[in-house]
Design a protein around this motif. Structure first.
Motif, PDB file in Angstrom:
ATOM      1  N   GLY A 108     -11.858  -7.233 -33.166  1.00 60.68           N
ATOM      2  CA  GLY A 108     -13.474  -7.416 -33.019  1.00 60.68           C
ATOM      3  C   GLY A 108     -14.068  -6.014 -33.204  1.00 60.68           C
ATOM      4  N   SER A 109     -13.472  -4.802 -33.046  1.00 63.22           N
ATOM      5  CA  SER A 109     -14.286  -3.640 -33.398  1.00 63.22           C
ATOM      6  C   SER A 109     -14.912  -3.533 -34.718  1.00 63.22           C
ATOM      7  CB  SER A 109     -13.316  -2.154 -33.065  1.00 63.22           C
ATOM      8  OG  SER A 109     -12.802  -2.539 -31.727  1.00 63.22           O
ATOM      9  N   PRO A 110     -14.248  -3.739 -35.933  1.00 63.10           N
ATOM     10  CA  PRO A 110     -14.825  -3.512 -37.061  1.00 63.10           C
ATOM     11  C   PRO A 110     -16.010  -4.390 -37.364  1.00 63.10           C
ATOM     12  CG  PRO A 110     -12.587  -3.788 -37.601  1.00 63.10           C
ATOM     13  CD  PRO A 110     -12.903  -4.067 -36.019  1.00 63.10           C
ATOM     14  N   GLU A 111     -16.154  -5.913 -36.939  1.00 64.80           N
ATOM     15  CA  GLU A 111     -17.110  -6.539 -36.786  1.00 64.80           C
ATOM     16  C   GLU A 111     -18.412  -6.382 -36.014  1.00 64.80           C
ATOM     17  OE1 GLU A 111     -13.452  -8.514 -38.032  1.00 64.80           O
ATOM     18  OE2 GLU A 111     -14.078  -7.496 -36.067  1.00 64.80           O
ATOM     19  N   ILE A 112     -17.965  -5.467 -34.927  1.00 63.63           N
ATOM     20  CA  ILE A 112     -19.177  -5.122 -33.852  1.00 63.63           C
ATOM     21  C   ILE A 112     -19.866  -3.866 -34.793  1.00 63.63           C
ATOM     22  CG2 ILE A 112     -19.788  -3.519 -31.993  1.00 63.63           C
ATOM     23  CD1 ILE A 112     -17.322  -5.292 -30.566  1.00 63.63           C
ATOM     24  N   ALA A 113     -18.884  -2.839 -35.323  1.00 64.24           N
ATOM     25  CA  ALA A 113     -19.578  -1.587 -36.245  1.00 64.24           C
ATOM     26  C   ALA A 113     -20.311  -2.202 -37.274  1.00 64.24           C
ATOM     27  CB  ALA A 113     -18.500  -1.025 -36.733  1.00 64.24           C
ATOM     28  N   ALA A 114     -20.033  -3.452 -37.809  1.00 60.94           N
ATOM     29  CA  ALA A 114     -20.720  -4.156 -39.019  1.00 60.94           C
ATOM     30  C   ALA A 114     -22.204  -4.649 -38.589  1.00 60.94           C
ATOM     31  CB  ALA A 114     -19.915  -4.967 -39.579  1.00 60.94           C
ATOM     32  N   SER A 115     -22.076  -5.119 -37.454  1.00 59.14           N
ATOM     33  CA  SER A 115     -23.397  -5.394 -36.967  1.00 59.14           C
ATOM     34  C   SER A 115     -24.684  -4.446 -36.941  1.00 59.14           C
ATOM     35  CB  SER A 115     -23.444  -6.009 -35.629  1.00 59.14           C
ATOM     36  OG  SER A 115     -23.040  -5.344 -34.645  1.00 59.14           O
ATOM     37  N   ILE A 116     -24.130  -3.156 -37.045  1.00 62.45           N
ATOM     38  CA  ILE A 116     -25.095  -1.927 -36.844  1.00 62.45           C
ATOM     39  C   ILE A 116     -25.116  -1.178 -38.053  1.00 62.45           C
ATOM     40  CG2 ILE A 116     -25.417   0.251 -35.711  1.00 62.45           C
ATOM     41  CD1 ILE A 116     -23.908  -1.063 -33.299  1.00 62.45           C
ATOM     42  N   LEU A 117     -23.829  -1.017 -38.775  1.00 56.98           N
ATOM     43  CA  LEU A 117     -23.722  -0.156 -40.066  1.00 56.98           C
ATOM     44  C   LEU A 117     -23.487  -1.182 -41.198  1.00 56.98           C
ATOM     45  CD1 LEU A 117     -21.360   2.347 -38.459  1.00 56.98           C
ATOM     46  CD2 LEU A 117     -23.751   2.633 -38.733  1.00 56.98           C
ATOM     47  N   ASP A 118     -23.668  -0.606 -42.501  1.00 53.17           N
ATOM     48  CA  ASP A 118     -23.219  -1.267 -43.593  1.00 53.17           C
ATOM     49  C   ASP A 118     -21.810  -1.748 -43.928  1.00 53.17           C
ATOM     50  OD1 ASP A 118     -23.204  -2.243 -46.280  1.00 53.17           O
ATOM     51  OD2 ASP A 118     -24.288  -0.688 -47.176  1.00 53.17           O
ATOM     52  N   LYS A 119     -21.791  -2.974 -43.865  1.00 53.60           N
ATOM     53  CA  LYS A 119     -20.360  -3.465 -43.756  1.00 53.60           C
ATOM     54  C   LYS A 119     -19.672  -3.086 -45.107  1.00 53.60           C
ATOM     55  CE  LYS A 119     -21.191  -8.106 -45.839  1.00 53.60           C
ATOM     56  NZ  LYS A 119     -22.553  -7.856 -46.188  1.00 53.60           N
ATOM     57  N   ASP A 120     -20.197  -2.739 -46.036  1.00 55.53           N
ATOM     58  CA  ASP A 120     -19.696  -2.220 -47.213  1.00 55.53           C
ATOM     59  C   ASP A 120     -19.379  -1.011 -47.310  1.00 55.53           C
ATOM     60  OD1 ASP A 120     -19.761  -4.757 -48.366  1.00 55.53           O
ATOM     61  OD2 ASP A 120     -21.748  -4.615 -49.347  1.00 55.53           O
ATOM     62  N   LYS A 121     -19.463  -0.212 -46.115  1.00 53.09           N
ATOM     63  CA  LYS A 121     -18.996   1.150 -46.271  1.00 53.09           C
ATOM     64  C   LYS A 121     -17.889   1.495 -45.038  1.00 53.09           C
ATOM     65  CE  LYS A 121     -23.468   3.569 -46.939  1.00 53.09           C
ATOM     66  NZ  LYS A 121     -23.181   4.347 -48.221  1.00 53.09           N
ATOM     67  N   ILE A 122     -17.670   0.055 -44.426  1.00 45.51           N
ATOM     68  CA  ILE A 122     -16.380   0.223 -43.442  1.00 45.51           C
ATOM     69  C   ILE A 122     -15.150  -0.064 -43.937  1.00 45.51           C
ATOM     70  CG2 ILE A 122     -15.754  -1.019 -41.108  1.00 45.51           C
ATOM     71  CD1 ILE A 122     -18.796  -1.432 -40.687  1.00 45.51           C
ATOM     72  N   ALA A 123     -14.063   0.933 -43.593  1.00 47.11           N
ATOM     73  CA  ALA A 123     -12.786   0.568 -43.674  1.00 47.11           C
ATOM     74  C   ALA A 123     -12.146   0.175 -42.293  1.00 47.11           C
ATOM     75  CB  ALA A 123     -12.029   1.730 -44.146  1.00 47.11           C
ATOM     76  N   VAL A 124     -11.228  -0.722 -42.298  1.00 49.85           N
ATOM     77  CA  VAL A 124     -10.644  -1.186 -41.029  1.00 49.85           C
ATOM     78  C   VAL A 124      -9.040  -0.460 -40.934  1.00 49.85           C
ATOM     79  CG1 VAL A 124      -9.642  -2.908 -39.706  1.00 49.85           C
ATOM     80  CG2 VAL A 124     -11.428  -3.575 -41.120  1.00 49.85           C
ATOM     81  N   GLY A 125      -8.896   0.424 -39.718  1.00 46.60           N
ATOM     82  CA  GLY A 125      -7.816   1.330 -39.746  1.00 46.60           C
ATOM     83  C   GLY A 125      -6.889   0.677 -38.524  1.00 46.60           C
ATOM     84  N   VAL A 126      -5.783   0.893 -38.781  1.00 45.44           N
ATOM     85  CA  VAL A 126      -4.568   0.517 -38.000  1.00 45.44           C
ATOM     86  C   VAL A 126      -3.506   1.805 -37.836  1.00 45.44           C
ATOM     87  CG1 VAL A 126      -2.569  -1.032 -37.446  1.00 45.44           C
ATOM     88  CG2 VAL A 126      -4.876  -1.885 -38.130  1.00 45.44           C
ATOM     89  N   VAL A 127      -3.460   1.991 -36.622  1.00 47.68           N
ATOM     90  CA  VAL A 127      -2.246   3.254 -36.380  1.00 47.68           C
ATOM     91  C   VAL A 127      -1.219   2.623 -35.257  1.00 47.68           C
ATOM     92  CG1 VAL A 127      -3.553   5.000 -37.213  1.00 47.68           C
ATOM     93  CG2 VAL A 127      -3.678   4.641 -34.944  1.00 47.68           C
ATOM     94  N   GLY A 128      -0.229   3.248 -35.295  1.00 49.76           N
ATOM     95  CA  GLY A 128       0.732   2.894 -34.044  1.00 49.76           C
ATOM     96  C   GLY A 128       2.063   4.018 -34.259  1.00 49.76           C
ATOM     97  N   GLY A 129       2.696   3.966 -33.179  1.00 48.85           N
ATOM     98  CA  GLY A 129       3.758   4.859 -33.147  1.00 48.85           C
ATOM     99  C   GLY A 129       3.547   6.172 -32.803  1.00 48.85           C
ATOM    100  N   PHE A 130       2.352   6.731 -32.420  1.00 53.67           N
ATOM    101  CA  PHE A 130       1.733   8.073 -32.366  1.00 53.67           C
ATOM    102  C   PHE A 130       2.199   8.277 -30.885  1.00 53.67           C
ATOM    103  CE2 PHE A 130       0.013   7.823 -36.155  1.00 53.67           C
ATOM    104  CZ  PHE A 130      -0.294   8.992 -36.430  1.00 53.67           C
ATOM    105  N   GLY A 131       2.012   7.540 -29.676  1.00 55.03           N
ATOM    106  CA  GLY A 131       2.209   7.908 -28.368  1.00 55.03           C
ATOM    107  C   GLY A 131       1.637   9.079 -28.039  1.00 55.03           C
TER     108      GLY A 131
END
Length: 309
Positions: A108-131
């Motif tokens: 849900g976070s990217p969609e929340i950001a896109a309600s405020i900022l230009d959706k065409d500037k948004i990249a969705v990021g995923v990270v894991g394994g950093f701990g």
């Protein structure tokens, strides 16, 4: 070199900041913790662990985005429930070529950001394994250094997505760009659903959950429900056997304590709604029973009700 703002510079954000600053990028850190900001300004930011042990000076560190100016890359690395406020604070940082990258657990976070900022500037990021975890103001430790995955939310041009990826790569991170953002997000989500809620309710590390038959039974149930919901939605997980995939990744960071557990131990609200809570919400829509995730969420929220506001 590029100008980068990391909005939500907690444990994970501090790892990004330190490696990017070490690579020569102009990095501005924004955190809600005044003592962390003060330590970064006066003593530098120390990050130790899988990437080595370094102390770096950032271009700025504070509690607001004031006076930062336009950036090439804006990374929103807050908790999921702070994304709306963070996105509003980022408006002054965005120019014609800026890429805004949201990196949160759950849905849900990217969609929340896109309600405020230009959706065409948004990249969705995923990270894991950093701990990653905070050792103190201005001091962060991380157990791993796994891959950064991201893709365009909507109409972000490929050349700008690739330019953002180069900033990460130049800073020592492994990057994989995805066309299928939904698959990318769900492949991370099943891992979070497995371990975040279970470590939170048991107090065990990821390795501790995997080693304890009772805890693993709960974790496995959470994972199985999430995989069933993904299948009902039509998400194709490209990880082989999903449970073996979860076991393999968990085995790489046995000492890790997920952020939900760290927040809970500190008496802070966690991201259970965005992680384990997303499974029952979607399960109801698609007719998939999710009793184990529902129970884990209920236990955590009952405990959180006793936290100070």
């Amino acid at each position: 070199m590029s100008t980068v703002a990391i909005v939500g510079c907690g444990a994970m954000g501090s790892v990004y900041a330190a490696l990017m600053a070490s690579a020569g990028h102009e990095v501005h850190a924004v955190t809600l913790w005044p003592d962390h900001a003060e330590a970064m300004r006066t003593k530098g930011l120390r990050v130790e662990g899988a990437s080595g042990d370094r102390t770096v000076q950032l271009a700025s560190a504070g509690t607001t985005t004031d006076a930062i100016g336009t950036c090439d890359l804006v990374i929103i690395a807050t908790k999921a429930f702070d994304v709306e406020a963070a996105a509003r604070s980022c408006v002054s940082l965005i120019g014609p070529e800026t890429v805004v990258q949201t990196i949160q657990n759950g849905l849900g976070s990217p969609e929340i950001a896109a309600s405020i900022l230009d959706k065409d500037k948004i990249a969705v990021g995923v990270v894991g394994g950093f701990g990653a975890s905070m050792r103190g103001p201005g001091h962060v430790h991380h157990n791993g250094l796994e891959m950064i995955r991201f893709g365009a939310l909507a109409g972000l041009p490929l050349r700008r997505l690739q330019a953002a990826a180069k900033i990460w790569e130049h800073s020592g991170f492994k990057v994989h760009l995805f066309d299928d953002v939904q698959r990318m997000v769900w492949e991370k989500l099943i891992m979070n659903v497995t371990f975040s809620g279970t470590t939170c309710v048991t107090g065990l590390t990821i390795g501790g959950v995997m080693a304890d038959p009772n805890a693993w039974q709960v974790a496995l149930g959470c994972a199985t429900e999430a995989i069933a919901v993904a299948e009902a939605i039509g998400v194709v997980l490209d990880v082989g056997d999903p449970i073996e995939h979860i076991r393999k990744l968990g085995g790489k960071i046995p000492d890790a304590r997920p952020s939900m557990l760290l927040d809970h131990s500190a008496g802070r609200r966690g991201e259970v709604d965005a992680i384990n809570g997303s499974i029952p919400r979607l399960g109801k829509q698609y007719g998939v029973p999710t009793p184990i995730n529902e129970t884990v969420v209920a236990i955590i929220k009952a405990r959180e009700a006793g936290f100070a506001a």
